[in-house]
Design an enzyme around this catalytic site. Structure first.
Site, PDB file in Angstrom:
ATOM      1  N   ARG A   1      33.793  29.368  26.790  1.00 39.70           N
ATOM      2  CA  ARG A   1      33.489  30.650  27.436  1.00 39.70           C
ATOM      3  C   ARG A   1      32.107  31.170  27.025  1.00 39.70           C
ATOM      4  O   ARG A   1      31.656  30.964  25.898  1.00 39.70           O
ATOM      5  CB  ARG A   1      34.600  31.650  27.121  1.00 39.70           C
ATOM      6  CG  ARG A   1      35.898  31.146  27.745  1.00 39.70           C
ATOM      7  CD  ARG A   1      37.021  32.091  27.589  1.00 39.70           C
ATOM      8  NE  ARG A   1      36.799  33.319  28.337  1.00 39.70           N
ATOM      9  CZ  ARG A   1      37.590  34.372  28.227  1.00 39.70           C
ATOM     10  NH1 ARG A   1      38.612  34.361  27.417  1.00 39.70           N
ATOM     11  NH2 ARG A   1      37.339  35.452  28.945  1.00 39.70           N
TER      12      ARG A   1
ATOM     13  N   LYS B   1      46.924  45.112  25.657  1.00 39.58           N
ATOM     14  CA  LYS B   1      46.208  44.112  24.850  1.00 39.58           C
ATOM     15  C   LYS B   1      44.868  44.670  24.364  1.00 39.58           C
ATOM     16  O   LYS B   1      44.531  44.531  23.189  1.00 39.58           O
ATOM     17  CB  LYS B   1      46.011  42.839  25.695  1.00 39.58           C
ATOM     18  CG  LYS B   1      45.352  41.698  24.951  1.00 39.58           C
ATOM     19  CD  LYS B   1      45.723  40.362  25.556  1.00 39.58           C
ATOM     20  CE  LYS B   1      44.931  40.021  26.806  1.00 39.58           C
ATOM     21  NZ  LYS B   1      43.512  39.728  26.535  1.00 39.58           N
ATOM     22  N   SER B   2      44.104  45.284  25.251  1.00 40.05           N
ATOM     23  CA  SER B   2      42.775  45.788  24.868  1.00 40.05           C
ATOM     24  C   SER B   2      42.892  46.870  23.800  1.00 40.05           C
ATOM     25  O   SER B   2      42.114  46.896  22.834  1.00 40.05           O
ATOM     26  CB  SER B   2      42.070  46.379  26.097  1.00 40.05           C
ATOM     27  OG  SER B   2      41.832  45.379  27.038  1.00 40.05           O
TER      28      SER B   2
ATOM     29  N   ARG C   1      39.528  31.215  37.293  1.00 37.82           N
ATOM     30  CA  ARG C   1      40.658  31.798  38.039  1.00 37.82           C
ATOM     31  C   ARG C   1      40.470  31.776  39.559  1.00 37.82           C
ATOM     32  O   ARG C   1      41.460  31.815  40.292  1.00 37.82           O
ATOM     33  CB  ARG C   1      40.956  33.220  37.542  1.00 37.82           C
ATOM     34  CG  ARG C   1      41.569  33.209  36.161  1.00 37.82           C
ATOM     35  CD  ARG C   1      41.912  34.595  35.642  1.00 37.82           C
ATOM     36  NE  ARG C   1      42.503  34.490  34.314  1.00 37.82           N
ATOM     37  CZ  ARG C   1      42.583  35.486  33.439  1.00 37.82           C
ATOM     38  NH1 ARG C   1      42.095  36.676  33.744  1.00 37.82           N
ATOM     39  NH2 ARG C   1      43.149  35.300  32.265  1.00 37.82           N
TER      40      ARG C   1
ATOM     41  N   LYS D   1      36.891  33.302  32.957  1.00 37.79           N
ATOM     42  CA  LYS D   1      38.023  33.828  32.179  1.00 37.79           C
ATOM     43  C   LYS D   1      38.703  32.652  31.459  1.00 37.79           C
ATOM     44  O   LYS D   1      38.119  31.589  31.328  1.00 37.79           O
ATOM     45  CB  LYS D   1      38.985  34.574  33.102  1.00 37.79           C
ATOM     46  CG  LYS D   1      38.369  35.842  33.699  1.00 37.79           C
ATOM     47  CD  LYS D   1      38.089  36.874  32.628  1.00 37.79           C
ATOM     48  CE  LYS D   1      37.441  38.115  33.172  1.00 37.79           C
ATOM     49  NZ  LYS D   1      37.065  39.056  32.140  1.00 37.79           N
TER      50      LYS D   1
ATOM     51  N   GLY E   1      39.091  35.999  23.915  1.00 32.68           N
ATOM     52  CA  GLY E   1      37.713  36.396  24.196  1.00 32.68           C
ATOM     53  C   GLY E   1      37.416  37.766  23.618  1.00 32.68           C
ATOM     54  O   GLY E   1      36.315  38.016  23.114  1.00 32.68           O
TER      55      GLY E   1
ATOM     56  N   ARG F   1      41.695  46.723  19.671  1.00 31.17           N
ATOM     57  CA  ARG F   1      40.770  47.733  19.151  1.00 31.17           C
ATOM     58  C   ARG F   1      41.397  48.523  18.006  1.00 31.17           C
ATOM     59  O   ARG F   1      40.711  48.930  17.072  1.00 31.17           O
ATOM     60  CB  ARG F   1      40.314  48.648  20.290  1.00 31.17           C
ATOM     61  CG  ARG F   1      39.320  47.939  21.229  1.00 31.17           C
ATOM     62  CD  ARG F   1      39.216  48.631  22.564  1.00 31.17           C
ATOM     63  NE  ARG F   1      38.153  48.098  23.424  1.00 31.17           N
ATOM     64  CZ  ARG F   1      38.249  46.965  24.131  1.00 31.17           C
ATOM     65  NH1 ARG F   1      39.356  46.224  24.070  1.00 31.17           N
ATOM     66  NH2 ARG F   1      37.244  46.571  24.903  1.00 31.17           N
TER      67      ARG F   1
ATOM     68  N   ASP G   1      41.640  41.642  35.602  1.00 26.41           N
ATOM     69  CA  ASP G   1      42.690  40.717  35.146  1.00 26.41           C
ATOM     70  C   ASP G   1      43.873  40.649  36.120  1.00 26.41           C
ATOM     71  O   ASP G   1      44.726  39.764  35.999  1.00 26.41           O
ATOM     72  CB  ASP G   1      43.200  41.132  33.759  1.00 26.41           C
ATOM     73  CG  ASP G   1      42.122  40.946  32.689  1.00 26.41           C
ATOM     74  OD1 ASP G   1      41.180  40.155  32.911  1.00 26.41           O
ATOM     75  OD2 ASP G   1      42.228  41.594  31.635  1.00 26.41           O
TER      76      ASP G   1
ATOM     77  N   GLN H   1      33.841  43.877  26.978  1.00 23.63           N
ATOM     78  CA  GLN H   1      33.680  43.105  25.741  1.00 23.63           C
ATOM     79  C   GLN H   1      32.227  43.142  25.285  1.00 23.63           C
ATOM     80  O   GLN H   1      31.944  43.310  24.100  1.00 23.63           O
ATOM     81  CB  GLN H   1      34.160  41.671  25.957  1.00 23.63           C
ATOM     82  CG  GLN H   1      35.660  41.622  26.208  1.00 23.63           C
ATOM     83  CD  GLN H   1      36.189  40.227  26.465  1.00 23.63           C
ATOM     84  OE1 GLN H   1      35.429  39.268  26.518  1.00 23.63           O
ATOM     85  NE2 GLN H   1      37.490  40.120  26.626  1.00 23.63           N
TER      86      GLN H   1
HETATM   87  C1  S3P Z   1      38.767  43.076  27.937  1.00 21.04           C
HETATM   88  C2  S3P Z   1      37.780  43.092  28.885  1.00 21.04           C
HETATM   89  C3  S3P Z   1      37.784  42.241  30.076  1.00 21.04           C
HETATM   90  C4  S3P Z   1      39.154  41.655  30.349  1.00 21.04           C
HETATM   91  C5  S3P Z   1      39.792  41.116  29.103  1.00 21.04           C
HETATM   92  C6  S3P Z   1      39.959  42.221  28.075  1.00 21.04           C
HETATM   93  C7  S3P Z   1      38.648  43.963  26.758  1.00 21.04           C
HETATM   94  O1  S3P Z   1      36.880  41.182  29.884  1.00 21.04           O
HETATM   95  O2  S3P Z   1      39.071  40.649  31.326  1.00 21.04           O
HETATM   96  O3  S3P Z   1      41.069  40.568  29.391  1.00 21.04           O
HETATM   97  O4  S3P Z   1      39.653  44.181  26.061  1.00 21.04           O
HETATM   98  O5  S3P Z   1      37.548  44.477  26.527  1.00 21.04           O
HETATM   99  P1  S3P Z   1      35.288  41.347  30.191  1.00 21.04           P
HETATM  100  O6  S3P Z   1      34.740  42.327  29.261  1.00 21.04           O
HETATM  101  O7  S3P Z   1      34.723  39.974  29.966  1.00 21.04           O
HETATM  102  O8  S3P Z   1      35.219  41.778  31.615  1.00 21.04           O
END
Ligand code: S3P
Length: 424
Positions: free
Chosen positions: A119, A19-20, A343, A339, A91, A24, A312, A166
């Site tokens: 959030r 996902k991350s 959680r 989150k 987020g 990006r 996560d 993030q």
């Molecule tokens: C993510 C960073 C994490 C993670 C989120 C994805 C990212 O959050 O929990 O699911 O893709 O940069 P935080 O940056 O708030 O820790």
């Protein structure tokens, strides 16, 4: 969704793209020059929100499912959208895109669903404001909707209170447009996908301990990206394979970036049989095939620098700890409260409803393992990671586990229940 006890899990699961990295690839591809060809892009709702936001800003994105083509227009190629940008439940979209929007020559309103509107956004508003950005929380509560008035930025030397990729990424993205260098220091290293991909696209970024330094001025060039399997999605099958007796699961080509691999370390510390095979590296992101076999587990302590590397996965780890001998302690994990749901609270409540002995603490929980679990009705709170965690817990519990709002897995893993059922 109703889950019942499984006698064993067998087979192979090709987990969806990370996902991350998927988010990006579209964001950076949009502000790079030329075409970025992305394979194994995650077709979950969050990553589709990112595509839709950039399309609204004039970027042509061809989503052919297996492959996504982003026709980037360079750092200054975005256009002001008609109406607000909707980040849905994501987020990552909300926070990272804010860093880009802060530097544009147009104003935008950024919004999302009920969860995103609760959030905390002050964590990005504060550093971006220091860089010269004008960001306003429209309800004045530090949450979205955010109004971002783009303009010229200056680089900063920022020390973040939280280890958050993030926050770090939002600052780095704004730093691409700023005058002067930008430095972000974190208490512990958070996932470094932005640093890896920005460098791969030609940015001048380097790491020094827990700090990242960015020197602006380089143009980003779109390049092919092969998204690794998401270790956060693989975590459900890794833990299921260890927890359910008589199981053996093979997970090909999963990302094992050291800033994300805490789940592997914890499984090994708990006595889990997890074997890495065929280690490889593409686009700077290491991958491996993962083989998991049922194991007898024991408790462990999870804290400090390990936390950001498995943030996560903590709900799933907490559930797995119920099946381990002795005590598992999770601390330094207050971030879990902010989150997609709280959680900490939701996990303690759900596991307790299933008969587990779990105590919530200020910044984590203590799980007293070894008690058999029974089915219960679990509210996912529309949090994808909670739904998937309790689906796996249900495989080891007597009776039926009913998950309310189970369809929220669509956020990060639309095929989750089908993939799980094929192993039974
Ligand atoms: C993510 C960073 C994490 C993670 C989120 C994805 C990212 O959050 O929990 O699911 O893709 O940069 P935080 O940056 O708030 O820790």
């Amino acid at each position: 969704m109703v889950i019942t006890k499984a006698a064993g899990l067998h087979g192979e699961v090709c987990v969806p793209g990370d996902k991350s990295v998927s988010h990006r690839s579209v964001m950076f591809g949009s502000i790079a020059k030329g075409t970025t060809k992305i394979s194994h892009y995650l077709q979950g709702a969050d990553c589709l929100s990112t595509i839709s936001c950039f399309r609204k800003m004039g970027i042509e994105i061809e989503n052919q499912r297996d492959t996504v083509l982003v026709h980037g227009r360079g750092l200054r190629g975005l256009k002001g959208p008609d109406g607000a940008l909707d980040c849905g439940n994501s987020g990552t979209t909300t926070r990272l895109i804010s860093g880009i929007l802060a530097a544009q020559n147009f104003d935008v309103v950024l919004t999302g669903d009920d969860s995103i509107q609760k959030r905390p956004m002050k964590r990005i508003m504060e550093p971006l404001t220091l860089m010269g950005a004008r960001i306003r929380s429209l309800r004045d509560n530090g949450c979205a909707p955010l109004e971002i008035a783009g303009g010229p930025l200056r680089g900063i030397d920022y020390t973040s209170k939280v280890a958050s990729a993030q926050v770090k990424s939002a600052i780095l993205l704004a730093g691409l447009y700023a005058e002067g260098d930008t430095k972000v220091t974190e208490p512990f290293i958070s996932r470094n996908h932005s640093e890896i991909m920005l460098k791969y696209f030609g940015a001048d970024v380097r790491t020094e301990g827990t700090a990242v330094l960015l020197h602006p001025g380089s143009t980003l060039e779109g390049r092919p990206i092969s998204v690794p399997g998401d270790i956060s999605s693989a975590a459900y099958f890794i833990c299921a394979g260890l927890m359910v007796p008589n199981s053996e699961i093979f997970l090909p080509s999963v990302g094992i970036n050291p800033t994300r691999d805490g789940i592997l370390k914890v499984c090994q510390a708990m006595g889990g049989k997890v074997t890495l095979l065929h280690e490889d590296s593409g686009c700077g992101e290491p991958t491996a095939d993962i083989l998991v076999q049922s194991s007898s587990l024991h408790g462990t302590v999870i804290e400090g620098a390990l936390i950001p590397t498995l943030i996560d996965e903590l709900p799933m780890i907490a559930a797995m700890a119920c099946f381990a001998d002795g005590e598992t302690v999770i601390r330094d994990a207050a971030e879990l409260k902010v989150k997609e749901s709280n959680r900490l609270e939701v996990m303690v409540r759900g596991l307790t409803a299933m008969g587990a002995h779990v105590t919530e603490t200020e910044d984590g929980m203590i799980i007293h393992g070894g008690r058999p679990l029974h089915g219960a009705e679990i509210d996912s709170h529309l949090d994808h990671r909670i739904a998937m965690t309790f689906a796996v817990a249900g495989l080891c519990a007597d009776g039926e586990t009913r998950i309310k709002g189970a369809e929220c897995v669509n956020i990060s893993y639309p095929e989750f229940y089908g993939d799980l059922k094929r192993l039974i």
